[in-house]
Design an enzyme around this catalytic site. Sequence first.
Site, PDB file in Angstrom:
ATOM      1  N   ASN A 660       0.760  -1.242   0.000  1.00 56.88           N
ATOM      2  CA  ASN A 660       0.000   0.000   0.000  1.00 56.88           C
ATOM      3  C   ASN A 660       0.795   1.298   0.000  1.00 56.88           C
ATOM      4  OD1 ASN A 660      -2.632  -1.288   0.262  1.00 56.88           O
ATOM      5  ND2 ASN A 660      -1.931  -1.857   2.298  1.00 56.88           N
ATOM      6  N   TYR A 661       2.063   1.227   0.321  1.00 54.85           N
ATOM      7  CA  TYR A 661       2.789   2.482   0.492  1.00 54.85           C
ATOM      8  C   TYR A 661       3.988   2.674  -0.414  1.00 54.85           C
ATOM      9  CZ  TYR A 661      -0.024   3.545   4.527  1.00 54.85           C
ATOM     10  OH  TYR A 661      -1.075   3.839   5.344  1.00 54.85           O
ATOM     11  N   LEU A 662       4.548   1.591  -0.896  1.00 57.64           N
ATOM     12  CA  LEU A 662       5.778   1.730  -1.656  1.00 57.64           C
ATOM     13  C   LEU A 662       5.492   1.767  -3.143  1.00 57.64           C
ATOM     14  CD1 LEU A 662       7.861  -0.765   0.450  1.00 57.64           C
ATOM     15  CD2 LEU A 662       7.712   1.716   0.659  1.00 57.64           C
TER      16      LEU A 662
END
Length: 703
Positions: A660-662
């Site tokens: 979800n973030y990278l």
Amino acid sequence: MCDESPEIKEEPVEIKEEEPEAEFDSFVSHVETTQEESYLKTEDASDDDVPLVSNNTRTKRSAESEDDDNTPLAKKKIKKEKGKKKRKVDSEEEEEEDFKPAKKKTVKKPKVQNETQEETTSPRKRKKEEDEHEVWKWWEEEKKPDGVKWSYLEHKGPVFAPAYEPLPPNVKFFYDENYLLFLGKEMSLSEETEEVATFYARMLDHDYTTKEAFNTNFFKDWRKVMTSKEKEKITDLKKCNFKQMHAYFQQKSEERKAMTKEEKKVIKDKNEELVNEYGFCIIDGHKEKIGNFRIEPPGLFRGRGEHPKMGMLKKRVNPEDVLINCSKDSKIPEPPPGHKWKEIRHDNTVTWLASWTENVQGQVKYVMLNPSSKLKGEKDWQKYETARKLASSIDKIRREYREDWKSKEMRIRQRAVALYFIDILALRAGNEKDEDQADTVGCCSLRVEHITLHNEKDGKEFVVAFDFLGKDSIRYYNEVPVEKRVFKNLQLFMEGKKGSDDLFDRLNTTILNKHLNELMEGLTAKVFRTYNASWTLQQQLKELTDPDSSLPEKLLSYNRANRAVAILCNHQRSIPKSHQKSMDNLKGKITAKREAIEECEKQYKYAKKDAKNGSAKEKIVADKMKKKLEKLKEQLTKLEVQETDREENKTIALGTSKLNYLDPRITVAWCKKFNVPIEKVYNKTHRQKFRWAIDMAGPDFVF
DNA sequence: CCTGAGACTTGGGCGTAAACAT
DNA sequence: ATGTTTACGCCCAAGTCTCAGG
């Protein structure tokens, strides 16, 4: 509370003189020591090294033309080159054709990878999987008009939970009327009462059933489904004996485990059939996977943390509860025989295929597409583009909020300090929550009791200790040295407040986000998390990767970079039950390997001696020995790497940040640059979700 | 403003299939 | 081949954020 005026109360004069134009040198590192740079210098950190082209671009952009970036053009630029296709639908058709050859190209891949040798796990299998999916480059298509999510949508509707199967007659429920008998008295239950009882019985060895709230809520809801007779009799949960039911389900699960291969195959095939039938939809001319086409089965609500509603009955969902969303001109899904849908609508401004309202919290639940779909992928891509945009204006934003720490207005100071936390600690925004939810907080909802100020701690000045429960009631604990001005502001915010008062009483997420949106189009609090996570990954990869190291070592570096991000985002997990055991196991293997090496070394020594004055044959033996030794040593390092990796990982969950973030393009670029097969870092699901990035990013991609 | 509904992303846990060791 | 360990993928709760309506 005390004074209504927005003006700040007499500000201690000292604050003003305190700071002779602070530079960006004091951003606090919160993720181990090594990461300072990532916050220190957003841009020049890399200059001394290889001056990457895109790096320069970024610097320039942030220095002179942030404002331009605010135009919605930014996104479009990227797509510009490609399509001037007018009619989406037809062009898709063509594209498909176009890209079939591309598929064939993939087939050749393994050859290219020969350098990384055997490691590639069954490339044949993988190819097959991927070839089964339709491949088209949706990111080269023209975008839909604003708000429109699809022009055609067809699906078969969700799959409902199987009907309740009553227990066999030999499985009994007992009730101890007098609270005396050991087993209680046998009692037969009506079907619905029994069904709900089984929900509880199945959870008997779960922690939940020891919690008072859980039991109270369950019992209350259980009684609601009882017949009046049952209700009369069953008045105390403690007198209920579910043991036979519990044992029955355990036995069932044993049986399932013990099934033969054939039996399992039958089930698997059946399931596959179901997936093929209901697991896909047609959207804008393409067949795409649905994420959750199964309606949630009934059960007991498992809220996390101290959720006041835990144990409540989650009712069965029927077609009559379900809204269907699809194209008017599509084949409308059939409700199960004898049933009707609640409603059929044709709303192409939303992405869901079906929805219903869950009874415990009254929330709407949705059936949506799988992350591998264009719809989700595009949104994801856009998310990272916004984060990159933030990367280019972060300097300005940081300068601004630092300036705001000195503002005359309390609300602005609070906003600026909160933003600082969100920026450097990657805290979540922190919406207000209702009473009937677990008490957790994020940045804006922090209360005075969640932080402790230390003028000095462990040799550091101005330390703020955070201690609160965040999302999913995961504890956030962090001691952070902050700048003096922040520290003083916090003291001010806390003045005259109780522990249970809001730290930022003039701030909420709406206010914050409104402000952020003024700073940059599309900017919200969560973008900082994405930005910081991706930025950290890139920075860490750069720092940790040694191009000459072996593949396992490179992977360790990657995991470490990933881990730094997970720490930053506070992605925790409970220590796996098997951790200690498997750790001991590994240690044993390592010792064994060391011994083997020792032994081998001895033998090698002898062999060498023999070889010196011996014949060719002996030389070959010695050579072999040497090879064996090397191999053993290699295995040892591999094991040792595994050990550190696992130890460092035991309480940290890497999955969430990866998913979800990278920005996947960072990972893809890294793989391409260092010749690491992508499947070493991305499993099949990842590869499907991030297919756009895999195809899009070259080795030189810079976030 | 404030509130709540709605839509969509993010999150950890857990069962099970697959990989691995024996 | 079988038992054990690991990783995947599902599940669904819990966030974020926007918007409509008072």
